[in-house]
Design a protein around this motif. Sequence first.
Motif, PDB file in Angstrom:
ATOM      1  N   LEU A  16      40.172  18.284  41.467  1.00 19.50           N
ATOM      2  CA  LEU A  16      39.827  17.933  42.843  1.00 19.50           C
ATOM      3  C   LEU A  16      41.011  18.185  43.767  1.00 19.50           C
ATOM      4  CD1 LEU A  16      38.076  16.473  45.011  1.00 19.50           C
ATOM      5  CD2 LEU A  16      38.985  14.321  44.128  1.00 19.50           C
TER       6      LEU A  16
ATOM      7  N   ASP B 250      34.222  16.711  39.790  1.00 22.01           N
ATOM      8  CA  ASP B 250      34.529  16.238  41.147  1.00 22.01           C
ATOM      9  C   ASP B 250      35.119  17.354  42.004  1.00 22.01           C
ATOM     10  OD1 ASP B 250      36.914  16.359  39.765  1.00 22.01           O
ATOM     11  OD2 ASP B 250      37.610  14.350  40.346  1.00 22.01           O
TER      12      ASP B 250
ATOM     13  N   SER C 187      32.095  19.332  43.244  1.00 30.87           N
ATOM     14  CA  SER C 187      31.385  18.576  44.276  1.00 30.87           C
ATOM     15  C   SER C 187      32.128  18.638  45.609  1.00 30.87           C
ATOM     16  CB  SER C 187      31.219  17.121  43.821  1.00 30.87           C
ATOM     17  OG  SER C 187      30.585  16.358  44.811  1.00 30.87           O
ATOM     18  N   ARG C 188      33.455  18.492  45.547  1.00 32.33           N
ATOM     19  CA  ARG C 188      34.254  18.529  46.776  1.00 32.33           C
ATOM     20  C   ARG C 188      34.232  19.925  47.393  1.00 32.33           C
ATOM     21  NH1 ARG C 188      35.275  15.985  51.135  1.00 32.33           N
ATOM     22  NH2 ARG C 188      37.451  15.835  51.799  1.00 32.33           N
TER      23      ARG C 188
END
Length: 241
Positions: free
Chosen positions: A177, A205, A208-209
Amino acid sequence: MADTVPVRCPSCRRDHVFASPVYPCACGAPLAPPLLHAPPEPITHRTWTDDWVTVRCLACGRQDHWPQPELGCPCGTVLRIPVRPVSTPGPGTPDTMSFAARPSHIPLPRTATVPRPSFRPVTIRTARDAVTAAALYLKWLGFQDVVQPEVRPLSGIDLRGPGLVAQVDPSTRPATLRDVECLWLNGLSVSAAGVFFSLAGYADDARSRADDLGVPLFVMDLTGSPQPVNAAADELISTGA
């Protein structure tokens, strides 16, 4: 023809059809690693020795090391595709098998608005090769004057061009991330788009970011062929720079 096998990602259960990449042998004959009809193995740890396989040329009999075939699933998992050992006979008469003389390339999606020639990758053997492969791919997408610094800056930005910053992670761990956010912040500071390339995929993550920020993510195998893993990357391929 190159071997083609069905592949199911064990992480997301998505089905793929994988075609063995074709390379030129030293004798000039096209050569493709013969694939096994066996479950793929997710890559969670990389070593350079494990990423190469021995393949015998059926035209001249030469045995040499070639990149282990890999498939980047859109879910972010990178799969190692099993290859038949040179000592294991395949179905039929493999010694007379021939392969189509065509380079490995990334097909353009049907929605692409600007026709391009086929992308010609370069084999990745070192970390610098990975950066070179990413630079060639960005130029293929239409980015101009993409430059690679001699020494990697502390910012982690490996490639720059007008309106572009790119990071290339050749390590054996999935990009994090923090990696994605740092790339985005670097691009924001100079009003440039950020593009990320990774050999080991991305943490959940991080993906997703990247989706939230609109950062295109690509995975690369050792043939130097980037594959998109999110919608922003698909859009970049479709529209170009």
